[in-house]
Enzyme design. Structure first.
Site, PDB file in Angstrom:
ATOM      1  N   GLU A  50      -2.714 -15.024 -11.567  1.00 17.37           N
ATOM      2  CA  GLU A  50      -2.004 -14.517 -10.321  1.00 17.37           C
ATOM      3  C   GLU A  50      -1.844 -15.687  -9.340  1.00 17.37           C
ATOM      4  O   GLU A  50      -1.209 -15.418  -8.367  1.00 17.37           O
ATOM      5  CB  GLU A  50      -3.056 -13.387  -9.932  1.00 17.37           C
ATOM      6  CG  GLU A  50      -4.363 -13.520  -9.692  1.00 17.37           C
ATOM      7  CD  GLU A  50      -5.072 -12.254  -9.039  1.00 17.37           C
ATOM      8  OE1 GLU A  50      -4.477 -11.156  -8.730  1.00 17.37           O
ATOM      9  OE2 GLU A  50      -6.355 -12.185  -9.239  1.00 17.37           O
ATOM     10  N   HIS A  92       0.908  -1.214  -0.085  1.00 14.66           N
ATOM     11  CA  HIS A  92      -0.082  -0.010  -0.027  1.00 14.66           C
ATOM     12  C   HIS A  92       0.785   1.295  -0.081  1.00 14.66           C
ATOM     13  O   HIS A  92       0.465   2.282  -0.786  1.00 14.66           O
ATOM     14  CB  HIS A  92      -0.943   0.037   1.195  1.00 14.66           C
ATOM     15  CG  HIS A  92      -2.340  -0.729   0.975  1.00 14.66           C
ATOM     16  ND1 HIS A  92      -2.367  -1.730   1.576  1.00 14.66           N
ATOM     17  CD2 HIS A  92      -3.111  -0.776  -0.034  1.00 14.66           C
ATOM     18  CE1 HIS A  92      -3.706  -2.283   1.319  1.00 14.66           C
ATOM     19  NE2 HIS A  92      -3.933  -1.658   0.288  1.00 14.66           N
TER      20      HIS A  92
HETATM   21  C1  PEP Z   1      -2.322  -8.033  -9.258  1.00 11.32           C
HETATM   22  O1  PEP Z   1      -2.359  -8.891  -8.248  1.00 11.32           O
HETATM   23  O2  PEP Z   1      -1.173  -8.045  -9.711  1.00 11.32           O
HETATM   24  C2  PEP Z   1      -3.388  -7.146  -9.466  1.00 11.32           C
HETATM   25  C3  PEP Z   1      -3.398  -6.382 -10.386  1.00 11.32           C
HETATM   26  O3  PEP Z   1      -4.443  -7.348  -8.755  1.00 11.32           O
HETATM   27  P1  PEP Z   1      -4.554  -6.555  -7.291  1.00 11.32           P
HETATM   28  O4  PEP Z   1      -3.229  -5.460  -6.886  1.00 11.32           O
HETATM   29  O5  PEP Z   1      -5.671  -5.638  -7.301  1.00 11.32           O
HETATM   30  O6  PEP Z   1      -4.568  -7.595  -6.248  1.00 11.32           O
HETATM   31 MG    MG Z   2      -4.473  -9.538  -7.464  1.00 14.29          MG
END
Ligand code: PEP
Ligand code: MG
Length: 953
Positions: free
Chosen positions: A815, A579
């Protein structure tokens, strides 16, 4: 968790004495595979210390802590001795609840039993014939309705109904009568008007015990078609004492029922609630490592019994119970660090004995204790063995140090260290009057400081934050509670700190991100007062632009920074996709994160130079180095300007290969701005963030309206929408999910929506309708198995049968490592893949992406991740499908050429990064990128890949 159930009950056992009974119990535990025979010695040793007789014919034999090695599995067995066994020389036990617990689980059983013990069940227990009868006796709970002064609040401030509901829920939560989830069950539309301004609202979710809270406001707020000046909040379940509730309602229906009640005491008296006795009180923090379990509780009851007259005790401001009753003491469930407040009947022996009772608790009630108090905030020591200490090497001047590049830009300036301070203060104080004076002065000073900050604040948002802080300091309830602590002989600092902490924890426990933000506010303002009380001087904010140094970027802190003054951010913790990095990038401030603990002990007056492009930072750099960096910065700014001027042009490599550059969006309103920065598509619409912008779940029509904003802004450009990706670190306040030990490995993303197909179906319908013939791309998050994709696709097909969509492609996020490894199978069926490198990196390297220390090591350029990207692209292209990357890696200048070389067709990045990514692609050559990628795949570490990319860049 230990539970009582019928198959764990053995009826009709006989023992001539306790010794024989213990043997029977040990044999049962051994036969059921819970313990080895040696556990018997532990049971005996425990009885030798103090008898485990509890009351009402029940004993709870359990082993000593040393005998835990004889336990194979945690469990509990209930053994019925209808003829009784003389347990403590005085009382017969008819039921032995024998516990084999590897840690302190037996405290739960105690709390459960103590509820039953408030009833007269001894005779029924003795004559019980079946396990079911025993269980129903133990689970017996009287009908009830808690109506107590501690559940009343008068003179509360509230801006709207949400504030009022929140305050009511906090009152109930504090008395432990509701659990998380109650607040979300309070629906303002269900409120019933009792009379002008007086409303009543009932909810049944997450109610542990029926109770009524009343919140009376200082000023009425507009509500429905009228106003609300007081709310009666009923937490109800099937144990609700309806007669008592109807008596209360009769009182509330009286004209002007609560009108003249200006304090919570008056409110309590007006509705016949139990009040807190005005007896002399004394408080003490419990220091016993395992809380107030059976042995210290017995000792405490015994100490109290030495004095004639009533003694009552409450835990952390909760209801008072008799301190002479063992079962009542156990039902408190007091843990180390919590405050016990004793009150005693005026003029009794007990009143004079309060100091002795306090002293007994302080000395551990027969157990060895380490005091809590000033040392409460110090980190626990690792048994005095230095080898356990984390090594933190001090930084050296003008030497390159490596952190994680988080937000591009070069910045130099004085270091301004913002870190949590350990406050040291005496826990108790003799002179309450003097403490009260100190507190009043500190609060007045902080208020004056805040007023000045409000006057100087440049933005409305910041002004609002400080105004809210000042309002917190005016809260009469808060000041009253702290004053009660001072009256109990706590020092002003101890009373203030413990109360603010307790309030902040309550807000966090309500499991709502907005309220967690309020907890941060409380601590912020609380620490300002603490700093004055403890004579701690906060570091002065430099006048010139500075480098803000902190443990991690806390959004609430960053929101109130004067951005003109913050040249850069350097944090000890965080990683590229944490974050902190995302916040810094959104603010456009240069940032290096994950720089390590050493940055938190920089000498005062240090200068820093940080490079948000490559993660390098220098302490007290030579002037020549700063000059060079500033020249480079000017060059980079020039490049950015140039990139921005050409942002609407396509990203085509020098050898004519076009790469699509798209935008990642979290707010629908940002779509138009993204187009202006050159977005050729939306590559990732994070719909969970769209959901989060609503206070309650948006229905299909609302969703359609939201999504239309994006399609309207994008015109004929494609929009890739990700279905709801809730769970993990992204909770939705109005969608309570069960608490999990490993939420990132739990019910998140598609796993969550597949279990709520209506939710997914509704979102898909809203999307199909909003697209209205325009190019829609739908992708599912967190797919790990082919079956999940099939299940999601079936729901989509169902929605499509009702709302066809002429320009639709359907894909999945890559992912979870498993889908990259079976990409060949999926590529036959999907239209595209979008690689989420943030999560892919987390799952491949087994590093929590938000981990305060480790996430700095979660580098998406690790060769293992590049291998998976390479396999995914190869599989997709074999079947004529396209691949995008939408994780933070897509905007990393070291990664862009490698991703292109691996054959990625689309990069989706935050809108602010689009011009630079496009400009970089225009300088690249596909053949060179392929060579670079091929070499990167042979590297052993992420650092090798980075240095390879720098050499070729
Ligand atoms: C990721 O996991 O790379 C992605 C784009 O999704 P988020 O960051 O929203 O989990
Ligand atoms: Mg993600």
């Amino acid at each position: 968790m230990l539970t009582l159930s019928t198959e764990h009950i053995r009826m009709r056992q006989q023992a001539a004495n306790k010794e024989e009974a213990l043997q029977i119990l040990a044999d049962i535990l051994v036969a059921d595979g819970l313990a080895i025979p040696a556990y018997l010695n532990g049971l005996k040793a425990r009885e030798a210390q103090t008898s485990t007789y509890l009351g009402q014919g029940i004993a709870i034999p359990h082993g000593t802590p040393e005998s835990r090695t004889s336990i194979l599995n945690t469990g509990v067995r209930l053994v019925h001795f209808p003829d009784g066994v003389l347990w403590d020389g005085e009382n017969q036990a008819y039921l032995a609840v024998v516990i084999a617990a590897k840690s302190d689980e037996h405290l739960q059983i105690l709390q459960l039993l103590t509820r039953a013990l408030s009833e007269n069940i001894e005779q029924a227990l003795r004559t019980a014939e079946t396990p079911e009868q025993i269980l129903s006796l133990l689970n017996a709970e009287p009908d009830s309705l808690l109506l107590h002064e501690n559940l009343m609040s008068a003179g509360a401030d509230a801006a709207d109904i949400d504030d009022v509901l929140y305050q009511a829920a906090v009152l109930l939560k504090k008395q432990k009568v509701v659990a998380p989830g109650f607040l979300s069950a309070l629906k303002p539309q269900d409120a019933v008007q009792l009379q002008d301004g007086l409303w009543c609202l009932t909810a049944e979710d997450a109610v542990l015990q029926p109770a009524v809270a009343i919140v009376k406001l200082k000023e009425p707020i507009p509500f429905r078609d009228g106003s609300l000046s007081a709310l009666v909040c009923v937490a109800s379940n099937d144990k609700l004492d309806l007669q008592r509730l109807s008596r209360l309602m009769d009182m509330l229906f009286q004209p002007e029922a609560l009108q003249n009640s200006e304090s919570r005491r008056e409110l309590a008296l007006a509705v016949g609630a139990e009040t807190v006795p005005d007896w002399q009180s004394a408080g003490v923090v419990l220091a016993n490592a395992h809380g107030l379990h059976a042995r210290p509780a017995t000792a405490l009851a015994n100490v109290c019994k030495e004095f004639d007259g009533e003694v009552k005790v409450s835990l952390d401001g909760g209801s008072y119970v008799s301190a002479k009753s063992l079962t009542k003491l156990l039902s408190l469930g007091a843990e180390r660090g919590q405050t016990l407040t004793f009150i005693a009947e005026p003029g009794s022996e007990a009143e004079a004995g309060l100091p002795q009772i306090i002293q007994a608790v302080r000395s551990g009630l027969g157990e060895e204790v380490e005091a809590v108090g000033e040392a409460a905030h110090a980190a626990p020591e690792a048994g005095g063995n230095d080898a356990f200490a984390v090594e933190v090497a001090a930084l050296q001047d003008d030497v390159r140090n490596q952190g994680v590049a988080a937000s591009p830009g070069l910045a130099a300036g004085k270091a301004y260290l913002m870190k949590e301070v350990d406050f040291h203060y005496p826990h108790t104080a003799e002179d309450s009057e003097a403490e009260r004076g100190k507190l009043q002065q500190a609060v007045a000073d902080v208020k004056a400081e805040l007023a000045q900050m409000v006057a100087q604040a440049k933005s409305k948002d910041i002004r609002q934050i400080f105004t809210a802080h000042a309002a917190l300091l005016d809260d009469p309830d808060l000041l009253q509670q702290v004053d009660a602590g001072i009256r109990r002989q706590l020092s002003a600092a101890a009373a203030w700190h413990s109360h603010i902490e307790a309030l902040a924890k309550e807000q966090e426990a309500l499991n709502n991100p907005l309220l967690a933000g309020r907890a941060a506010d409380l601590r912020d303002v609380g620490n300002k007062v603490m700093a004055l009380l403890c004579g701690v001087k906060a570091a002065e904010e430099p006048q010139e632009p500075y480098i803000l140094v902190m443990e991690d970027v806390v959004p609430s802190v960053v929101a109130r920074l004067d951005q003109q003054k913050v040249a850069g951010i350097l944090t000890a913790a965080g990683g590229a996709s944490s974050h902190s990095a995302i916040v810094a990038r959104a603010l456009g401030i240069a940032a290096v994160v994950g720089a390590g603990e050493a940055v938190l002990s920089l000498p005062e007056g240090s200068t820093l130079l940080i490079n948000g492009e490559d993660g390098a930072f220098y302490l007290n750099p030579a002037q020549s180095r700063i000059d060079e960096a500033m020249q480079q910065r000017a060059l980079m700014q020039e490049q950015r300007k140039l990139a921005e001027a050409h942002c609407m042009e396509a990203a085509v490599t020098t050898d004519g290969h076009r790469v699509e550059v798209a935008a990642n969006l979290g707010k629908v309103a940002d779509a138009a701005g993204a187009v202006q920065r050159g977005a050729e598509a939306v590559g990732l619409l994070r719909t969970e963030l769209v959901f989060m912008s609503h206070a309650s779940a948006p229905d299909e029509a609302q969703q359609e309206k939201d999504y239309r904003v994006v399609f309207d802004a994008m015109g004929s450009r494609p929009v890739v929408v990700r279905t709801l990706d809730v769970g993990g670190d992204k909770p939705l306040p109005y969608l309570p999910l069960p608490k999990e030990d490993n939420p990132f490995l739990g019910e998140r993303g598609l796993r969550m929506t597949l279990r709520r197909p209506q939710l997914l179906r509704q979102q898909l319908s809203a999307l199909l309708k909003a697209a209205d013939g325009r190019p829609l791309r739908i992708m599912f998050p967190m797919v790990g198995r082919l079956e999940e994709w099939h299940a999601a696709k079936a729901i989509l097909d169902d929605a499509l049968a009702e709302t066809p969509c002429p320009d639709l492609q359907v894909g999945i996020m890559v992912e979870v490592p498993s889908v990259a490894l079976i990409a060949g199978h999926l590529a036959k069926e999907v239209d595209f893949f979008s690689i989420g490198t943030n999560d892919l990196t987390q799952y491949v390297l087994a590093i929590d992406r938000g981990h305060p220390i480790l996430s700095a090591e979660a580098d998406g350029l690790h060769p293992s991740i590049l291998q998976l990207i390479s396999q995914t692209v190869a599989a997709a292209h074999r079947h004529g499908k396209w691949v995008g990357v939408c994780g933070e890696l897509a905007a990393d200048s070291k990664a862009v050429p490698i991703l292109l070389g691996l054959g990625v067709d689309e990069l989706s990045v935050s809108a602010g990064s689009i011009p630079l990514v496009k400009a970089q692609i225009r300088r690249l050559n596909t053949r060179e990128c392929k060579e670079l990628a091929a070499e990167a795949l042979t590297c052993a570490t992420a650092a090798e890949v980075r240095s390879l990319s720098s050499r070729n860049g």
